[in-house]
Design a protein around this motif. Sequence first.
Motif, PDB file in Angstrom:
ATOM      1  N   MET A   1      51.878  24.487  37.815  1.00  0.00           N
ATOM      2  CA  MET A   1      50.792  24.389  38.652  1.00  0.00           C
ATOM      3  C   MET A   1      49.713  23.676  37.867  1.00  0.00           C
ATOM      4  SD  MET A   1      48.487  27.417  40.325  1.00  0.00           S
ATOM      5  CE  MET A   1      46.768  27.005  41.034  1.00  0.00           C
ATOM      6  N   GLU A   2      48.916  22.632  38.281  1.00  0.00           N
ATOM      7  CA  GLU A   2      47.838  21.992  37.420  1.00  0.00           C
ATOM      8  C   GLU A   2      46.481  22.820  37.863  1.00  0.00           C
ATOM      9  OE1 GLU A   2      47.714  19.632  35.172  1.00  0.00           O
ATOM     10  OE2 GLU A   2      49.685  20.006  35.300  1.00  0.00           O
ATOM     11  N   GLY A   3      45.553  23.001  37.133  1.00  0.00           N
ATOM     12  CA  GLY A   3      44.264  23.528  37.387  1.00  0.00           C
ATOM     13  C   GLY A   3      43.665  24.170  36.456  1.00  0.00           C
ATOM     14  N   ILE A   4      42.603  25.003  36.387  1.00  0.00           N
ATOM     15  CA  ILE A   4      41.878  25.486  35.527  1.00  0.00           C
ATOM     16  C   ILE A   4      41.940  27.114  35.697  1.00  0.00           C
ATOM     17  CG2 ILE A   4      40.914  23.526  34.620  1.00  0.00           C
ATOM     18  CD1 ILE A   4      38.482  24.759  36.204  1.00  0.00           C
ATOM     19  N   VAL A   5      41.711  27.711  34.445  1.00  0.00           N
ATOM     20  CA  VAL A   5      41.303  29.221  34.857  1.00  0.00           C
ATOM     21  C   VAL A   5      39.988  29.335  34.877  1.00  0.00           C
ATOM     22  CG1 VAL A   5      41.691  31.524  33.698  1.00  0.00           C
ATOM     23  CG2 VAL A   5      43.805  30.076  33.806  1.00  0.00           C
ATOM     24  N   VAL A   6      39.347  29.971  35.951  1.00  0.00           N
ATOM     25  CA  VAL A   6      38.083  30.151  36.233  1.00  0.00           C
ATOM     26  C   VAL A   6      37.737  31.764  35.986  1.00  0.00           C
ATOM     27  CG1 VAL A   6      37.437  28.066  37.091  1.00  0.00           C
ATOM     28  CG2 VAL A   6      38.276  30.083  38.568  1.00  0.00           C
ATOM     29  N   ARG A   7      36.572  32.088  35.674  1.00  0.00           N
ATOM     30  CA  ARG A   7      35.886  33.466  35.648  1.00  0.00           C
ATOM     31  C   ARG A   7      35.226  33.758  36.883  1.00  0.00           C
ATOM     32  NH1 ARG A   7      32.385  36.038  30.921  1.00  0.00           N
ATOM     33  NH2 ARG A   7      31.929  38.103  31.844  1.00  0.00           N
ATOM     34  N   ARG A   8      35.615  34.416  37.891  1.00  0.00           N
ATOM     35  CA  ARG A   8      34.966  34.711  39.485  1.00  0.00           C
ATOM     36  C   ARG A   8      34.107  35.814  38.988  1.00  0.00           C
ATOM     37  NH1 ARG A   8      35.040  30.026  41.235  1.00  0.00           N
ATOM     38  NH2 ARG A   8      36.805  29.279  42.244  1.00  0.00           N
ATOM     39  N   VAL A   9      32.917  35.883  39.302  1.00  0.00           N
ATOM     40  CA  VAL A   9      31.972  37.007  38.971  1.00  0.00           C
ATOM     41  C   VAL A   9      31.901  37.976  40.012  1.00  0.00           C
ATOM     42  CG1 VAL A   9      29.610  37.314  38.422  1.00  0.00           C
ATOM     43  CG2 VAL A   9      30.438  35.549  37.443  1.00  0.00           C
ATOM     44  N   ILE A  10      31.885  39.278  39.584  1.00  0.00           N
ATOM     45  CA  ILE A  10      31.793  40.296  40.589  1.00  0.00           C
ATOM     46  C   ILE A  10      30.593  41.026  40.502  1.00  0.00           C
ATOM     47  CG2 ILE A  10      32.991  42.569  41.036  1.00  0.00           C
ATOM     48  CD1 ILE A  10      34.901  40.029  41.433  1.00  0.00           C
ATOM     49  N   PRO A  11      29.722  41.613  41.469  1.00  0.00           N
ATOM     50  CA  PRO A  11      28.506  41.986  41.226  1.00  0.00           C
ATOM     51  C   PRO A  11      28.621  43.260  40.437  1.00  0.00           C
ATOM     52  CG  PRO A  11      29.259  41.524  43.736  1.00  0.00           C
ATOM     53  CD  PRO A  11      30.593  41.383  42.990  1.00  0.00           C
ATOM     54  N   SER A  12      27.446  43.537  39.526  1.00  0.00           N
ATOM     55  CA  SER A  12      27.317  44.591  38.725  1.00  0.00           C
ATOM     56  C   SER A  12      26.757  45.635  39.551  1.00  0.00           C
ATOM     57  CB  SER A  12      26.203  44.220  37.667  1.00  0.00           C
ATOM     58  OG  SER A  12      26.827  43.095  36.990  1.00  0.00           O
ATOM     59  N   ASP A  13      27.854  46.643  40.030  1.00  0.00           N
ATOM     60  CA  ASP A  13      27.248  47.732  40.769  1.00  0.00           C
ATOM     61  C   ASP A  13      27.840  48.932  40.383  1.00  0.00           C
ATOM     62  OD1 ASP A  13      29.703  47.202  41.827  1.00  0.00           O
ATOM     63  OD2 ASP A  13      29.101  46.962  43.878  1.00  0.00           O
ATOM     64  N   ASN A  14      28.355  48.932  39.218  1.00  0.00           N
ATOM     65  CA  ASN A  14      29.196  50.057  38.904  1.00  0.00           C
ATOM     66  C   ASN A  14      30.589  50.129  39.289  1.00  0.00           C
ATOM     67  OD1 ASN A  14      27.054  51.001  37.190  1.00  0.00           O
ATOM     68  ND2 ASN A  14      26.362  52.262  38.935  1.00  0.00           N
ATOM     69  N   SER A  15      30.902  49.421  40.242  1.00  0.00           N
ATOM     70  CA  SER A  15      32.048  49.203  40.779  1.00  0.00           C
ATOM     71  C   SER A  15      33.050  48.144  40.566  1.00  0.00           C
ATOM     72  CB  SER A  15      32.293  49.388  42.351  1.00  0.00           C
ATOM     73  OG  SER A  15      31.733  50.828  42.869  1.00  0.00           O
ATOM     74  N   CYS A  16      32.433  47.377  39.510  1.00  0.00           N
ATOM     75  CA  CYS A  16      33.107  45.885  39.427  1.00  0.00           C
ATOM     76  C   CYS A  16      34.420  45.985  38.883  1.00  0.00           C
ATOM     77  CB  CYS A  16      32.477  45.412  38.166  1.00  0.00           C
ATOM     78  SG  CYS A  16      32.412  46.249  36.653  1.00  0.00           S
ATOM     79  N   LEU A  17      35.201  47.169  38.100  1.00  0.00           N
ATOM     80  CA  LEU A  17      36.689  47.222  37.976  1.00  0.00           C
ATOM     81  C   LEU A  17      37.171  46.897  39.448  1.00  0.00           C
ATOM     82  CD1 LEU A  17      38.480  49.257  35.465  1.00  0.00           C
ATOM     83  CD2 LEU A  17      39.203  49.534  37.796  1.00  0.00           C
ATOM     84  N   PHE A  18      36.868  48.151  40.038  1.00  0.00           N
ATOM     85  CA  PHE A  18      37.665  48.074  41.437  1.00  0.00           C
ATOM     86  C   PHE A  18      37.432  46.965  42.213  1.00  0.00           C
ATOM     87  CE2 PHE A  18      35.869  52.315  40.022  1.00  0.00           C
ATOM     88  CZ  PHE A  18      37.062  52.800  39.804  1.00  0.00           C
TER      89      PHE A  18
END
Length: 208
Positions: free
Chosen positions: A1-18
């Motif tokens: 698969m062609e493409g790039i790995v990107v970082r998708r930002v999750i809101p900082s609300d103490n529940s970012c892991l979930f």
Amino acid sequence: MEGIVVRRVIPSDNSCLFNAVGYVMDHDKHKASELRQVIAAAVASDKEKYSEAFLGKPNGEYCEWILNPEKWGGAIELAILAEYYGREIAAYDIQTTRCDVYGQEHGYNERVMLIYDGLHYDALAMSPFDGAPEEFDQTIFPVQKDRTIGSVEGLAFNLVKEQQRKRSFTDTANFTLRCGVCQIGVKGQKEAVEHAQATGHVNFQEYK
């Protein structure tokens, strides 16, 4: 698969892991309360495995604690969620570039990826090109015979190294935080935790 790995930002609300796990597993950034319930149920159902020694607090107390939206998740929660979804969860640490793979011992045939900056989890996804909409993201990757996810692994590692070079991480032993409630400054995770325990204040902002 062609493409790039990107970082998708999750809101900082103490529940970012979930919410990061919700995104890579289900393309849904709003699964925190549901996944907290999943973890509490798993822990409550196996008091032998999830003992006070393992959890750092009594089983029942931990279950109440993890259901609190103010509390952060970590390694215990990632291991349980890997098992719940039946997929490996790879967590890349920007500061050390280390990758911990949860669920590896079960031999699952798919993997998702998260990135961690010392305080916060975001999602990693394969995107067809820079700036492509999130609906094109691929977040679940087949695990190959050699227990890697092939070229995607190298791309993810390069992204993590690039983030490290930019110092996009929080050194939790030495970072400075200001309490958002009383504006007192604290240094490092240890002092922040002590202040939170003493005052009940949990709203910290990093400042340089």
